[in-house]
Design a protein around this motif. Structure first.
Motif, mmCIF file in Angstrom:
data_model
loop_
_atom_site.group_PDB
_atom_site.id
_atom_site.type_symbol
_atom_site.label_atom_id
_atom_site.label_comp_id
_atom_site.label_asym_id
_atom_site.label_seq_id
_atom_site.Cartn_x
_atom_site.Cartn_y
_atom_site.Cartn_z
ATOM 1 N N ALA A 57 0.827 -1.205 0.000
ATOM 2 C CA ALA A 57 0.000 0.000 0.000
ATOM 3 C C ALA A 57 0.862 1.256 0.000
ATOM 4 C CB ALA A 57 -0.912 -0.013 1.219
ATOM 5 N N LYS A 58 0.243 2.334 -0.372
ATOM 6 C CA LYS A 58 0.840 3.675 -0.316
ATOM 7 C C LYS A 58 2.104 3.803 -1.167
ATOM 8 C CE LYS A 58 -1.837 5.908 2.576
ATOM 9 N NZ LYS A 58 -2.435 7.165 2.282
ATOM 10 N N ARG A 60 4.002 5.601 -3.898
ATOM 11 C CA ARG A 60 3.935 6.938 -4.492
ATOM 12 C C ARG A 60 4.258 6.885 -5.988
ATOM 13 N NH1 ARG A 60 7.558 10.387 -0.254
ATOM 14 N NH2 ARG A 60 9.044 9.916 -1.911
ATOM 15 N N GLU A 66 5.165 4.734 1.331
ATOM 16 C CA GLU A 66 4.937 5.491 2.567
ATOM 17 C C GLU A 66 4.270 4.623 3.635
ATOM 18 O OE1 GLU A 66 2.492 8.875 1.743
ATOM 19 O OE2 GLU A 66 4.019 9.831 0.480
ATOM 20 N N TYR A 68 1.561 3.939 6.699
ATOM 21 C CA TYR A 68 0.155 4.308 6.871
ATOM 22 C C TYR A 68 -0.322 3.816 8.238
ATOM 23 C CZ TYR A 68 -0.483 -0.537 5.370
ATOM 24 O OH TYR A 68 -0.395 -1.904 5.265
ATOM 25 N N PRO A 69 -1.388 4.457 8.785
ATOM 26 C CA PRO A 69 -1.879 4.054 10.103
ATOM 27 C C PRO A 69 -2.651 2.741 10.036
ATOM 28 C CG PRO A 69 -3.244 5.800 9.219
ATOM 29 C CD PRO A 69 -2.106 5.610 8.242
ATOM 30 N N ASP A 70 -2.693 2.050 11.160
ATOM 31 C CA ASP A 70 -3.448 0.803 11.267
ATOM 32 C C ASP A 70 -4.918 1.086 10.954
ATOM 33 O OD1 ASP A 70 -5.213 -0.992 13.349
ATOM 34 O OD2 ASP A 70 -3.516 -2.098 12.521
ATOM 35 N N PRO A 71 -5.534 0.272 10.067
ATOM 36 C CA PRO A 71 -6.935 0.532 9.720
ATOM 37 C C PRO A 71 -7.901 0.323 10.872
ATOM 38 C CG PRO A 71 -6.115 -1.424 8.555
ATOM 39 C CD PRO A 71 -4.959 -0.822 9.288
ATOM 40 N N TRP A 78 1.784 1.841 13.123
ATOM 41 C CA TRP A 78 1.957 2.283 11.745
ATOM 42 C C TRP A 78 2.595 1.156 10.959
ATOM 43 C CZ3 TRP A 78 0.943 7.007 9.213
ATOM 44 C CH2 TRP A 78 0.182 7.893 9.995
ATOM 45 N N THR A 79 2.249 1.079 9.687
ATOM 46 C CA THR A 79 2.644 -0.039 8.835
ATOM 47 C C THR A 79 3.251 0.496 7.548
ATOM 48 O OG1 THR A 79 0.761 -1.271 9.722
ATOM 49 C CG2 THR A 79 1.762 -2.135 7.724
ATOM 50 N N ILE A 80 4.191 -0.279 6.995
ATOM 51 C CA ILE A 80 4.780 0.087 5.708
ATOM 52 C C ILE A 80 5.079 -1.179 4.916
ATOM 53 C CG2 ILE A 80 7.184 0.131 6.511
ATOM 54 C CD1 ILE A 80 7.523 2.702 4.724
ATOM 55 N N PRO A 91 4.432 7.992 11.086
ATOM 56 C CA PRO A 91 4.096 9.013 10.094
ATOM 57 C C PRO A 91 5.380 9.555 9.462
ATOM 58 C CG PRO A 91 2.936 9.414 12.154
ATOM 59 C CD PRO A 91 3.926 8.322 12.412
#
Length: 192
Positions: A57-58, A60, A66, A68-71, A78-80, A91
């Motif tokens: 995810a995320k 660019r 990037e 992203y916060p935990d859904p 936070w996850t990447i 963040p």
């Protein structure tokens, strides 16, 4: 391996010299103990399952990834990349695709070791192992889950049913977790 101390200890325990049959039996037992299987590794089906549900995810436009916060919480953890969390991820964290792939490989190896340790010598197919690694990768719960206890006991049907209990995040049922647990249970039961 120097076996002399082992033979000396057995001679002492028996309070007699060892005969040739004793030596052969001890050699066989030592050889068997040294041939412990190497830790199981997650197979291609397990890697594909984790990649499918973690997603990348995320990404660019420049190809960087990037955090992203935990859904479920809207924040921590936070996850990447392919579901990586932990210190230094929050963040503003940005990684290359290569960093994401390397972290996935390392995380899968660590989770596979933890699953192997949790299930011990319980008979386990590669598909079951892969499903358990995916479950643990997402939940971190392999050591405490009833699912694991049922697997170790050989109750594979009961273990497969346990996957569906792990569908909550932030006290809410998450559709993505429902789909993931169904896929894991299917792989575990050989229905993938």
């Amino acid at each position: 391996m120097n076996r002399t101390p082992i033979f000396a200890a057995v001679r002492h325990l028996l309070a007699r010299p060892l005969i040739e049959a004793d030596v052969r039996a001890l050699d066989t037992a030592i050889d068997a103990a040294l041939e412990l299987p190497s830790p199981l590794a997650v197979g291609p089906q397990g890697v594909a399952l984790v990649r499918r549900f973690e997603g990348l995810a995320k990404v660019r436009a420049d190809g960087m990834v990037e955090a992203y916060p935990d859904p479920g919480t809207g924040g921590d953890p936070w996850t990447i990349g392919w579901g990586a969390t932990g210190p230094g991820i929050g963040p503003g964290t940005v990684w290359t695709r290569a960093q994401c792939d390397a972290r996935l490989e390392a995380d899968l190896a660590r989770h596979a070791e933890e699953v192997a340790e949790a299930i011990g010598d319980a008979p386990t197919s590669q598909q079951q192992f892969d499903a358990l690694v995916s479950f643990h990768y997402n939940t971190g719960a392999i050591a405490r889950a009833t699912l694991t206890r049922r697997h170790i006991a050989g109750d594979y049907e009961g273990a497969a049913e346990e996957f569906s209990r792990w569908v909550y995040a932030g006290r809410k049922v998450m559709r993505g977790l429902v789909r993931r647990r169904e896929a894991e249970a299917g792989l575990y039961g050989g229905r993938d």
